[in-house]
Enzyme design. Structure first.
Site, mmCIF file in Angstrom:
data_model
loop_
_atom_site.group_PDB
_atom_site.id
_atom_site.type_symbol
_atom_site.label_atom_id
_atom_site.label_comp_id
_atom_site.label_asym_id
_atom_site.label_seq_id
_atom_site.Cartn_x
_atom_site.Cartn_y
_atom_site.Cartn_z
ATOM 1 N N ARG A 97 96.543 23.907 -12.487
ATOM 2 C CA ARG A 97 97.452 23.465 -13.560
ATOM 3 C C ARG A 97 98.469 22.560 -12.878
ATOM 4 O O ARG A 97 99.272 23.026 -12.048
ATOM 5 C CB ARG A 97 98.133 24.658 -14.223
ATOM 6 C CG ARG A 97 99.259 24.256 -15.147
ATOM 7 C CD ARG A 97 99.691 25.351 -16.093
ATOM 8 N NE ARG A 97 98.704 25.548 -17.136
ATOM 9 C CZ ARG A 97 98.922 26.243 -18.244
ATOM 10 N NH1 ARG A 97 100.092 26.802 -18.456
ATOM 11 N NH2 ARG A 97 97.974 26.380 -19.154
ATOM 12 N N HIS A 124 93.897 19.362 -21.737
ATOM 13 C CA HIS A 124 93.772 20.821 -21.596
ATOM 14 C C HIS A 124 92.361 21.202 -22.075
ATOM 15 O O HIS A 124 92.180 21.798 -23.132
ATOM 16 C CB HIS A 124 94.858 21.501 -22.441
ATOM 17 C CG HIS A 124 95.121 22.928 -22.071
ATOM 18 N ND1 HIS A 124 94.442 23.596 -21.077
ATOM 19 C CD2 HIS A 124 95.998 23.837 -22.586
ATOM 20 C CE1 HIS A 124 94.905 24.838 -20.992
ATOM 21 N NE2 HIS A 124 95.840 25.006 -21.900
ATOM 22 N N GLN A 127 91.306 24.892 -23.063
ATOM 23 C CA GLN A 127 91.863 25.278 -24.362
ATOM 24 C C GLN A 127 90.990 24.730 -25.493
ATOM 25 O O GLN A 127 90.667 25.435 -26.449
ATOM 26 C CB GLN A 127 93.295 24.717 -24.483
ATOM 27 C CG GLN A 127 93.971 25.038 -25.797
ATOM 28 C CD GLN A 127 94.359 26.505 -25.908
ATOM 29 O OE1 GLN A 127 94.982 27.047 -25.006
ATOM 30 N NE2 GLN A 127 94.004 27.147 -26.998
ATOM 31 N N ASP A 218 101.352 22.366 -31.834
ATOM 32 C CA ASP A 218 101.738 22.776 -30.474
ATOM 33 C C ASP A 218 103.240 22.513 -30.344
ATOM 34 O O ASP A 218 103.847 21.865 -31.218
ATOM 35 C CB ASP A 218 100.917 21.956 -29.449
ATOM 36 C CG ASP A 218 101.136 22.400 -28.001
ATOM 37 O OD1 ASP A 218 101.737 23.475 -27.783
ATOM 38 O OD2 ASP A 218 100.722 21.665 -27.081
ATOM 39 N N ARG A 286 89.878 32.263 -24.972
ATOM 40 C CA ARG A 286 90.039 31.600 -23.671
ATOM 41 C C ARG A 286 89.204 32.320 -22.614
ATOM 42 O O ARG A 286 88.619 31.701 -21.737
ATOM 43 C CB ARG A 286 91.521 31.616 -23.233
ATOM 44 C CG ARG A 286 92.481 30.805 -24.105
ATOM 45 C CD ARG A 286 92.249 29.316 -23.983
ATOM 46 N NE ARG A 286 92.307 28.817 -22.624
ATOM 47 C CZ ARG A 286 93.417 28.535 -21.963
ATOM 48 N NH1 ARG A 286 94.582 28.665 -22.545
ATOM 49 N NH2 ARG A 286 93.380 28.074 -20.715
HETATM 50 N N1 NVA Z 1 101.516 21.128 -24.635
HETATM 51 C C1 NVA Z 1 101.908 22.358 -24.001
HETATM 52 C C2 NVA Z 1 100.747 23.272 -23.908
HETATM 53 C C3 NVA Z 1 101.020 24.610 -23.260
HETATM 54 C C4 NVA Z 1 99.809 25.471 -23.174
HETATM 55 C C5 NVA Z 1 102.474 22.043 -22.623
HETATM 56 O O1 NVA Z 1 101.904 21.188 -21.919
HETATM 57 O O2 NVA Z 1 103.487 22.628 -22.240
HETATM 58 N N1 CP Z 2 97.585 27.986 -24.047
HETATM 59 C C1 CP Z 2 97.859 28.119 -22.740
HETATM 60 O O1 CP Z 2 97.329 27.414 -21.891
HETATM 61 O O2 CP Z 2 98.746 29.101 -22.463
HETATM 62 P P1 CP Z 2 99.439 29.369 -21.054
HETATM 63 O O3 CP Z 2 100.409 28.247 -20.821
HETATM 64 O O4 CP Z 2 100.144 30.697 -21.239
HETATM 65 O O5 CP Z 2 98.398 29.428 -19.991
#
Ligand code: NVA
Ligand code: CP
Length: 300
Positions: A97, A124, A127, A218, A286
């Site tokens: 990540r 992502h 997801q 989101d 997931r």
């Molecule tokens: N768009 C959000 C998704 C978190 C899972 C972020 O990047 O923070």
């Molecule tokens: N949706 C998602 O990726 O959640 P986290 O940020 O908790 O991993």
């Protein structure tokens, strides 16, 4: 598929991965990744991604290492290429990540083991696969229209690509200046030509959600966007998913959110905690989607 950096990397395998994920959901399959190790590098926080990868790996007979960049030498300036080359000698796969998508490209270029995108500023993909599994389980097919309301962010970009691949219509309802990534939008439109999906972006949220089958939103302030918080909270106000907005969608429309959510901002409590919401199913899925991805990339 050697690495999974973008939804495009699983273009020819999405249907197979969904079948595999359904299989993992139904049956407990033991030890297909016995003695395999997944390194999980996190530059940003995570609940679902971290836990589902770690639990998934354990359930498949392997193990997962949680590595925060604060604790790795990468946090003190060691190069991504050295990190990738060294880690490749120890582990069988790397999930990362990262703040910047270019960093996972560099990691993959220097890694001899598969690299999986666990979220970047651009995409992502894990997801998106879990979300399509959720839609398939609930609706049985990908007919109909998914409307993504709010910020044209990483989650939105990956949904555009996967909807185009699977032939599901998708509309992004967003304010000017917050559209999805231009290259990804173009790519999604190109892919959609082969699957007859309709892909579009609109500013008018009410017209976009009209007759929707799926409403997805989101957060308005993604990780990395914190310094724009004040402006974003203002710009996105008309894009809140509330009962009134939901009433423009079909009666049997479902509400989706990747989580974490901020109630009172992008969605109201009555919607996210209401009967149209499937957000907890998405989070559960997931686990199965990731098991399918890890099996596909890491099995002998
Ligand atoms: N768009 C959000 C998704 C978190 C899972 C972020 O990047 O923070
Ligand atoms: N949706 C998602 O990726 O959640 P986290 O940020 O908790 O991993």
């Amino acid at each position: 598929m050697k690495h999974l950096l973008s939804v495009c990397d699983m273009r020819d395998e999405v249907v197979h991965l969904l079948d595999l994920a359904s299989y993992f959901k139904k049956d407990k399959i033991d030890a297909v990744l016995k003695d395999k190790t997944l390194a999980m590098i996190f530059q940003k926080s995570s609940t679902r991604t971290r836990i589902s990868f770690e639990v998934g790996m354990n359930q498949l007979g392997g193990s997962a290492l949680y590595l925060s960049t604060n604790d790795l030498q990468i946090g003190r300036g060691e190069s991504i290429s050295d990190t990738a080359r060294v880690m490749s000698r120890y582990v069988d796969g790397i999930m990362i990540r990262a703040l910047h998508h270019k960093d996972i490209i560099e990691l993959a270029e220097n890694s001899t083991v598969p690299v999986i995108n666990g979220l970047t500023d651009l995409e992502h993909p894990c997801q998106a696969l879990a979300d399509m599994l959720t839609i398939k389980n609930i609706r049985g097919n990908f007919n109909g229209k998914l409307v993504f309301v709010g910020d044209g962010n990483n989650v939105c970009n990956s949904l555009l690509l996967i909807c185009a691949i699977l032939g599901m219509d998708m509309v992004v309802a967003c304010p000017k200046g917050y559209e999805p990534n231009e290259t990804i939008l173009k790519k999604a439109k190109d892919i959609a030509k082969n699957t007859n999906a309709s892909i579009s972006v609109e500013e008018d949220v009410y017209s976009a959600v009209n007759s929707a089958d799926v409403i997805y939103t989101d957060v308005w302030v993604s990780m990395g966007d914190e310094d724009e918080e004040k402006e974003r909270l203002n710009v996105f106000k008309p894009y809140q998913v509330n009962k009134e907005l939901m009433s423009y969608a079909k009666d049997d429309a479902i509400f989706m959110h990747c989580l974490p959510a901020i109630r009172g901002q992008e969605v109201t409590s009555d919607v996210i905690d209401g009967e149209q919401s499937v957000v907890i199913d998405q989070a559960e899925n997931r686990l199965y989607a990731q098991k399918a991805i890890m099996y596909n990339l890491m099995k002998d």
